[in-house]
Design an enzyme around this catalytic site. Structure first.
Site, PDB file in Angstrom:
ATOM      1  N   GLU A 228       0.832  -1.207   0.000  1.00  0.00           N
ATOM      2  CA  GLU A 228       0.000   0.000   0.000  1.00  0.00           C
ATOM      3  C   GLU A 228       0.864   1.253   0.000  1.00  0.00           C
ATOM      4  OE1 GLU A 228      -3.114   0.028  -1.152  1.00  0.00           O
ATOM      5  OE2 GLU A 228      -3.627  -1.363   0.464  1.00  0.00           O
ATOM      6  N   HIS A 229       0.474   2.197  -0.844  1.00  0.00           N
ATOM      7  CA  HIS A 229       1.218   3.454  -1.016  1.00  0.00           C
ATOM      8  C   HIS A 229       2.655   3.181  -1.468  1.00  0.00           C
ATOM      9  CE1 HIS A 229      -1.905   6.245   0.291  1.00  0.00           C
ATOM     10  NE2 HIS A 229      -2.255   5.320   1.158  1.00  0.00           N
TER      11      HIS A 229
ATOM     12  N   ASP B 249       2.914   2.269  -4.919  1.00  0.00           N
ATOM     13  CA  ASP B 249       2.884   2.307  -6.393  1.00  0.00           C
ATOM     14  C   ASP B 249       3.386   3.620  -6.974  1.00  0.00           C
ATOM     15  OD1 ASP B 249       0.564   3.772  -5.746  1.00  0.00           O
ATOM     16  OD2 ASP B 249      -0.666   2.819  -7.286  1.00  0.00           O
TER      17      ASP B 249
ATOM     18  N   GLY C  62     -13.509   2.551  -1.269  1.00  0.00           N
ATOM     19  CA  GLY C  62     -12.078   2.387  -1.505  1.00  0.00           C
ATOM     20  C   GLY C  62     -11.786   1.122  -2.291  1.00  0.00           C
TER      21      GLY C  62
ATOM     22  N   SER D  74     -14.013   4.464  -8.901  1.00  0.00           N
ATOM     23  CA  SER D  74     -13.679   5.438  -9.948  1.00  0.00           C
ATOM     24  C   SER D  74     -12.754   4.819 -11.000  1.00  0.00           C
ATOM     25  CB  SER D  74     -13.069   6.704  -9.358  1.00  0.00           C
ATOM     26  OG  SER D  74     -11.977   6.397  -8.547  1.00  0.00           O
TER      27      SER D  74
ATOM     28  N   GLU E 159      -7.009  10.363 -14.491  1.00  0.00           N
ATOM     29  CA  GLU E 159      -7.236  10.647 -13.063  1.00  0.00           C
ATOM     30  C   GLU E 159      -6.252  11.715 -12.568  1.00  0.00           C
ATOM     31  OE1 GLU E 159      -9.021   7.986 -10.747  1.00  0.00           O
ATOM     32  OE2 GLU E 159      -8.787   9.286  -9.017  1.00  0.00           O
TER      33      GLU E 159
ATOM     34  N   ASP F  44      -4.583   0.791  -9.233  1.00  0.00           N
ATOM     35  CA  ASP F  44      -6.012   0.487  -9.355  1.00  0.00           C
ATOM     36  C   ASP F  44      -6.407   0.178 -10.798  1.00  0.00           C
ATOM     37  OD1 ASP F  44      -5.866   1.217  -6.750  1.00  0.00           O
ATOM     38  OD2 ASP F  44      -6.907   3.135  -6.979  1.00  0.00           O
TER      39      ASP F  44
ATOM     40  N   TYR G  37      -3.871  12.423   0.307  1.00  0.00           N
ATOM     41  CA  TYR G  37      -3.168  11.486  -0.573  1.00  0.00           C
ATOM     42  C   TYR G  37      -2.049  12.208  -1.313  1.00  0.00           C
ATOM     43  CZ  TYR G  37      -2.393   7.983  -4.199  1.00  0.00           C
ATOM     44  OH  TYR G  37      -1.811   7.058  -5.042  1.00  0.00           O
TER      45      TYR G  37
HETATM   46  C1  GLA Z   1      -5.229   4.670  -4.137  1.00  0.00           C
HETATM   47  C2  GLA Z   1      -4.486   5.019  -5.414  1.00  0.00           C
HETATM   48  C3  GLA Z   1      -3.479   3.919  -5.784  1.00  0.00           C
HETATM   49  C4  GLA Z   1      -2.583   3.584  -4.588  1.00  0.00           C
HETATM   50  C5  GLA Z   1      -3.415   3.358  -3.322  1.00  0.00           C
HETATM   51  C6  GLA Z   1      -2.554   3.197  -2.092  1.00  0.00           C
HETATM   52  O1  GLA Z   1      -6.048   3.543  -4.329  1.00  0.00           O
HETATM   53  O2  GLA Z   1      -5.386   5.198  -6.487  1.00  0.00           O
HETATM   54  O3  GLA Z   1      -2.712   4.330  -6.887  1.00  0.00           O
HETATM   55  O4  GLA Z   1      -1.616   4.579  -4.384  1.00  0.00           O
HETATM   56  O5  GLA Z   1      -4.318   4.423  -3.086  1.00  0.00           O
HETATM   57  O6  GLA Z   1      -1.790   2.044  -2.175  1.00  0.00           O
END
Ligand code: GLA
Length: 388
Positions: free
Chosen positions: A33-34, A36, A126, A130, A162, A174, A224
């Site tokens: 997570e976080h 990418d 989440g 989108s 996006e 995503d 974010y």
């Molecule tokens: C959101 C973003 C992704 C990623 C996650 C965290 O979903 O769209 O690109 O950064 O948060 O892992």
């Protein structure tokens, strides 16, 4: 489902002409997570829940959009000559953004569309509703409008839209997870190179359970972007001493060696999470290859702790969901998933513990937070598809 959306399309738009039906999934990230937007690894999978789209081409340049999830908004109209983000256009900024992005990439769309959507991904959960809409739109432009793109291109164009149209500096996870989804598999993706492999998720005696906090995200997007900026700054500071192009290139030991270059305590924590979470993701996928689901679960729990203490994107709702889950007998691992600041957690739960899990976590959550969470046992599905 298909019949229901088709019927609604006729009711809303009426008229004649070729009508097609499509589906694009939502996604859940198992770990990573976080990472990418930090050149690290992620391990998401597409779900069997997602977005249905019914579409008909128009011979003028009008765009007419309708969502069964936001019926109170009615038909939202726009045109191919006014592809600009507009707060009043609400959710339609996602399909519009993708149509705009195709134009930017040299594939100008010249025929309008009537598009009706129905999503069975819980709103604001989440699970990437989108990105699901973005990939769905891209897939329609490929399949119905004849744009010459691969599913990977659709993911990249979706992310571009996006970032540039909707102003969220998200990474590629995503859109990639959705466009490239494969039934029964998670995608082990190196976001620095876009190299990926599919890893089977064979949980014979366990299920994937999503717990939805029902907390609306609100400030999420600006937070974010703030986290992303903190990581970029920390990388710049490290780069004065080490020749790396992303935090994902660092091992834990290298990070510990260079961290004193970062001149702010919060930034140290953010960068530490990015580095350690990436390494954790690599270890977790190895564990799965070795059929060590227990270790995979343990790494999921550690991921949550790092997102809570170092990256600080959880909040009391997601912490309650994860911490209460850890207390339940039969839970292999549990963590927040996605951007954080609300949204959901993902848990691996033994089959015979699922009912107890939902009851126990649900009760504790409602007592502490004051409103209920929702629980979904999910399946891993394929990427976008034309249904009819
Ligand atoms: C959101 C973003 C992704 C990623 C996650 C965290 O979903 O769209 O690109 O950064 O948060 O892992």
């Amino acid at each position: 489902m298909q019949e229901k959306v088709l019927e609604k399309f006729q009711e809303v738009f009426g008229g004649e002409g070729e009508i097609r039906t499509y589906f694009a999934p939502g996604r859940v990230n198992m770990i990573g997570e976080h990472t990418d937007y930090n050149g690290g690894h992620v391990f998401p999978c597409a779900l069997t829940i997602g977005t249905y789209g019914v579409v008909r081409k128009r011979d003028d340049n009008k765009l007419r959009f309708y969502s069964m999830n936001f019926e109170q908004l009615g038909v939202i109209e726009s045109s191919l000559d006014e592809l600009k983000p507009d707060p009043a256009a609400d959710w339609t900024n996602y399909p519009k953004g993708v149509i705009w992005a195709f134009g930017e990439k040299g594939m100008k769309i010249t025929e309008g569309m009537d598009l009706l959507l129905f999503g069975n991904i819980p709103n604001g959960s989440g699970l990437s509703s989108s990105a699901s809409v973005e990939v769905l739109t891209g897939y329609i432009l490929k399949d119905m409008y004849g744009c010459d793109v691969t599913n990977q291109d659709i993911a990249l164009i979706g992310q571009f839209s996006e970032n540039k149209f909707n102003g969220v500096n998200c990474g590629i996870m995503d859109q990639f997870a959705i466009a490239m989804g494969k039934k029964g598999h998670a995608i082990f993706l190196d976001t620095a190179t876009l190299e990926y492999t599919y890893a089977p998720i064979e949980l014979k005696d366990a299920k994937i359970v999503i717990s939805c906090s029902n907390k609306k995200r609100g400030l999420g997007d600006s937070k974010y972007n703030e986290r992303r900026a903190e990581c970029e700054k920390a990388l710049e500071e490290i780069q004065q001493f080490a020749g790396v192009s992303s935090l994902g290139e660092l091992s834990e030991e290298e990070f510990d060696k260079f961290q004193s270059a970062i001149k702010d305590e919060d930034r140290v924590k953010r960068a530490k999470h990015a580095v350690y979470e990436n390494q954790r993701t690599i270890k977790a996928v190895d564990a799965l290859k070795n059929n060590d689901v227990e270790l995979f679960g343990k790494l999921m729990n550690e991921s949550h702790v790092s997102l809570r203490d170092d990256y600080e994107v959880t909040g009391i709702e997601l912490d309650t969901l994860a911490e209460e889950a850890w207390k339940v007998d039969g839970v292999i691992g549990s963590r927040m998933t996605g951007a954080g600041f609300g949204g959901c957690s993902v848990s691996i739960v033994k089959n015979d513990a699922v009912e107890r899990f939902i009851e126990q976590v649900g009760k504790a959550y409602e007592e502490k937070i004051g409103y209920a969470a929702d629980f979904y046992v999910v399946e891993i599905g394929d990427g976008p598809v034309r249904l009819a």
